[in-house]
Design a protein around this motif. Structure first.
Motif, mmCIF file in Angstrom:
data_model
loop_
_atom_site.group_PDB
_atom_site.id
_atom_site.type_symbol
_atom_site.label_atom_id
_atom_site.label_comp_id
_atom_site.label_asym_id
_atom_site.label_seq_id
_atom_site.Cartn_x
_atom_site.Cartn_y
_atom_site.Cartn_z
ATOM 1 N N MET A 126 -26.837 -89.404 -21.060
ATOM 2 C CA MET A 126 -26.697 -89.739 -22.488
ATOM 3 C C MET A 126 -28.093 -89.821 -23.099
ATOM 4 S SD MET A 126 -23.681 -92.619 -22.570
ATOM 5 C CE MET A 126 -24.040 -93.515 -21.054
ATOM 6 N N MET A 127 -28.258 -89.166 -24.216
ATOM 7 C CA MET A 127 -29.499 -89.242 -24.970
ATOM 8 C C MET A 127 -29.403 -90.416 -25.942
ATOM 9 S SD MET A 127 -31.064 -86.785 -23.572
ATOM 10 C CE MET A 127 -32.525 -86.643 -24.579
ATOM 11 N N PRO A 128 -30.550 -90.908 -26.441
ATOM 12 C CA PRO A 128 -30.511 -92.024 -27.383
ATOM 13 C C PRO A 128 -29.603 -91.733 -28.578
ATOM 14 C CG PRO A 128 -32.741 -91.692 -26.600
ATOM 15 C CD PRO A 128 -31.925 -90.531 -26.088
ATOM 16 N N GLY A 129 -28.848 -92.754 -28.981
ATOM 17 C CA GLY A 129 -27.933 -92.645 -30.106
ATOM 18 C C GLY A 129 -26.853 -93.700 -30.004
ATOM 19 N N GLU A 130 -25.919 -93.668 -30.954
ATOM 20 C CA GLU A 130 -24.789 -94.597 -30.956
ATOM 21 C C GLU A 130 -23.504 -93.797 -30.801
ATOM 22 O OE1 GLU A 130 -24.801 -97.516 -34.073
ATOM 23 O OE2 GLU A 130 -26.967 -97.848 -33.879
ATOM 24 N N TYR A 131 -22.627 -94.262 -29.896
ATOM 25 C CA TYR A 131 -21.431 -93.516 -29.541
ATOM 26 C C TYR A 131 -20.245 -94.463 -29.383
ATOM 27 C CZ TYR A 131 -25.318 -90.564 -28.109
ATOM 28 O OH TYR A 131 -26.500 -89.852 -28.080
ATOM 29 N N GLU A 132 -19.046 -93.898 -29.567
ATOM 30 C CA GLU A 132 -17.823 -94.634 -29.272
ATOM 31 C C GLU A 132 -16.910 -93.723 -28.466
ATOM 32 O OE1 GLU A 132 -14.209 -97.160 -31.389
ATOM 33 O OE2 GLU A 132 -15.995 -96.648 -32.545
ATOM 34 N N PHE A 133 -16.355 -94.273 -27.394
ATOM 35 C CA PHE A 133 -15.455 -93.548 -26.512
ATOM 36 C C PHE A 133 -14.146 -94.315 -26.384
ATOM 37 C CE2 PHE A 133 -19.601 -92.067 -25.068
ATOM 38 C CZ PHE A 133 -19.387 -90.711 -24.892
ATOM 39 N N ALA A 134 -13.080 -93.597 -26.057
ATOM 40 C CA ALA A 134 -11.776 -94.208 -25.782
ATOM 41 C C ALA A 134 -11.375 -93.843 -24.355
ATOM 42 C CB ALA A 134 -10.737 -93.711 -26.776
ATOM 43 N N THR A 135 -10.592 -94.696 -23.720
ATOM 44 C CA THR A 135 -10.181 -94.477 -22.340
ATOM 45 C C THR A 135 -8.674 -94.246 -22.244
ATOM 46 O OG1 THR A 135 -9.758 -96.806 -21.897
ATOM 47 C CG2 THR A 135 -12.005 -96.026 -21.509
ATOM 48 N N ASP A 136 -8.282 -93.510 -21.231
ATOM 49 C CA ASP A 136 -6.874 -93.407 -20.847
ATOM 50 C C ASP A 136 -6.623 -94.282 -19.622
ATOM 51 O OD1 ASP A 136 -6.145 -91.552 -22.835
ATOM 52 O OD2 ASP A 136 -6.892 -89.898 -21.619
ATOM 53 N N LEU A 137 -7.561 -94.221 -18.671
ATOM 54 C CA LEU A 137 -7.503 -95.010 -17.444
ATOM 55 C C LEU A 137 -8.601 -96.057 -17.461
ATOM 56 C CD1 LEU A 137 -7.176 -92.071 -14.877
ATOM 57 C CD2 LEU A 137 -5.346 -93.573 -15.670
ATOM 58 N N LYS A 138 -8.490 -97.055 -16.599
ATOM 59 C CA LYS A 138 -9.576 -98.015 -16.416
ATOM 60 C C LYS A 138 -10.796 -97.245 -15.908
ATOM 61 C CE LYS A 138 -10.889 -102.233 -14.004
ATOM 62 N NZ LYS A 138 -10.478 -103.272 -13.040
ATOM 63 N N GLU A 139 -11.968 -97.582 -16.428
ATOM 64 C CA GLU A 139 -13.195 -96.887 -16.045
ATOM 65 C C GLU A 139 -14.241 -97.869 -15.529
ATOM 66 O OE1 GLU A 139 -14.703 -94.501 -19.254
ATOM 67 O OE2 GLU A 139 -12.819 -93.409 -19.481
ATOM 68 N N GLU A 140 -14.961 -97.410 -14.511
ATOM 69 C CA GLU A 140 -16.148 -98.109 -14.029
ATOM 70 C C GLU A 140 -17.338 -97.276 -14.478
ATOM 71 O OE1 GLU A 140 -17.166 -99.721 -9.796
ATOM 72 O OE2 GLU A 140 -17.936 -97.664 -9.979
ATOM 73 N N MET A 141 -18.172 -97.847 -15.316
ATOM 74 C CA MET A 141 -19.372 -97.157 -15.785
ATOM 75 C C MET A 141 -20.570 -97.699 -15.008
ATOM 76 S SD MET A 141 -18.832 -94.878 -18.152
ATOM 77 C CE MET A 141 -20.422 -94.725 -18.957
ATOM 78 N N GLU A 142 -21.113 -96.848 -14.145
ATOM 79 C CA GLU A 142 -22.267 -97.222 -13.333
ATOM 80 C C GLU A 142 -23.505 -96.562 -13.927
ATOM 81 O OE1 GLU A 142 -23.933 -96.817 -8.755
ATOM 82 O OE2 GLU A 142 -22.012 -95.919 -9.292
ATOM 83 N N ILE A 143 -24.412 -97.375 -14.419
ATOM 84 C CA ILE A 143 -25.653 -96.886 -15.001
ATOM 85 C C ILE A 143 -26.714 -96.931 -13.906
ATOM 86 C CG2 ILE A 143 -27.361 -97.217 -16.827
ATOM 87 C CD1 ILE A 143 -24.349 -96.680 -17.742
ATOM 88 N N SER A 144 -27.313 -95.788 -13.617
ATOM 89 C CA SER A 144 -28.331 -95.759 -12.561
ATOM 90 C C SER A 144 -29.755 -95.725 -13.111
ATOM 91 C CB SER A 144 -28.100 -94.582 -11.615
ATOM 92 O OG SER A 144 -28.092 -93.372 -12.316
ATOM 93 N N PHE A 145 -29.891 -95.402 -14.403
ATOM 94 C CA PHE A 145 -31.220 -95.353 -15.008
ATOM 95 C C PHE A 145 -31.068 -95.412 -16.519
ATOM 96 C CE2 PHE A 145 -34.620 -93.035 -17.100
ATOM 97 C CZ PHE A 145 -35.745 -93.624 -16.566
ATOM 98 N N GLY A 146 -31.912 -96.177 -17.171
ATOM 99 C CA GLY A 146 -31.965 -96.181 -18.626
ATOM 100 C C GLY A 146 -31.648 -97.531 -19.229
ATOM 101 N N LYS A 147 -31.677 -97.564 -20.561
ATOM 102 C CA LYS A 147 -31.395 -98.800 -21.291
ATOM 103 C C LYS A 147 -30.334 -98.516 -22.341
ATOM 104 C CE LYS A 147 -33.284 -102.493 -24.081
ATOM 105 N NZ LYS A 147 -34.465 -103.026 -24.777
ATOM 106 N N LEU A 148 -29.278 -99.344 -22.320
ATOM 107 C CA LEU A 148 -28.233 -99.234 -23.329
ATOM 108 C C LEU A 148 -27.624 -100.593 -23.584
ATOM 109 C CD1 LEU A 148 -25.301 -99.578 -21.788
ATOM 110 C CD2 LEU A 148 -25.594 -97.182 -21.294
ATOM 111 N N GLU A 149 -26.927 -100.681 -24.698
ATOM 112 C CA GLU A 149 -26.085 -101.823 -25.007
ATOM 113 C C GLU A 149 -24.663 -101.297 -25.066
ATOM 114 O OE1 GLU A 149 -27.639 -104.544 -28.235
ATOM 115 O OE2 GLU A 149 -28.961 -102.797 -28.453
ATOM 116 N N TYR A 150 -23.711 -102.092 -24.611
ATOM 117 C CA TYR A 150 -22.310 -101.707 -24.688
ATOM 118 C C TYR A 150 -21.498 -102.863 -25.250
ATOM 119 C CZ TYR A 150 -21.524 -104.421 -20.419
ATOM 120 O OH TYR A 150 -21.445 -105.422 -19.498
ATOM 121 N N LYS A 151 -20.410 -102.500 -25.911
ATOM 122 C CA LYS A 151 -19.517 -103.498 -26.492
ATOM 123 C C LYS A 151 -18.092 -103.051 -26.238
ATOM 124 C CE LYS A 151 -18.395 -105.810 -30.802
ATOM 125 N NZ LYS A 151 -18.644 -105.837 -32.258
#
Length: 104
Positions: A39-64
């Motif tokens: 993911m490049m810098p920016g603001e994004y919104e995603f929707a899920t169908d299934l439960k997701e595990e988001m594993e960040i291995s590098f970088g800085k982000l905020e999530y809500k």
């Protein structure tokens, strides 16, 4: 997870937000689905169908998560998104991630 063994990779990229978020789909032998992406810098919104595990291995982000507060990951970390929910991201630096789709 540092290495994924015995997997099939879909060659075609998943491209979102004019190429600012990209990933490749990986299927494990047991049928588990993951995506590996950037993911490049920016603001994004995603929707899920299934439960997701988001594993960040590098970088800085905020999530809500829906109904939640902004949380920060700087470097590496994991967060979970319930099925059939949306979540927001504020990506501050290039982020390397692995999304695992969970059945429960």
């Amino acid at each position: 997870m540092i290495e994924i063994k015995n997997a099939s990779i879909v060659k075609k990229a998943n491209i979102y937000f004019d190429g600012k978020v990209t990933s490749r789909t990986v299927f494990l032998q047991d049928g588990t689905k993951k995506t590996l992406g950037i993911m490049m810098p920016g603001e994004y919104e995603f929707a899920t169908d299934l439960k997701e595990e988001m594993e960040i291995s590098f970088g800085k982000l905020e999530y809500k998560l829906a109904g939640g507060e902004w949380e920060t990951i700087n470097g590496s970390g994991i967060f979970y998104v319930p099925a059939n929910e949306s979540f927001q991201l504020k990506v501050h630096t290039v982020v390397d991630y692995c999304c695992s789709y969970l059945s429960e």
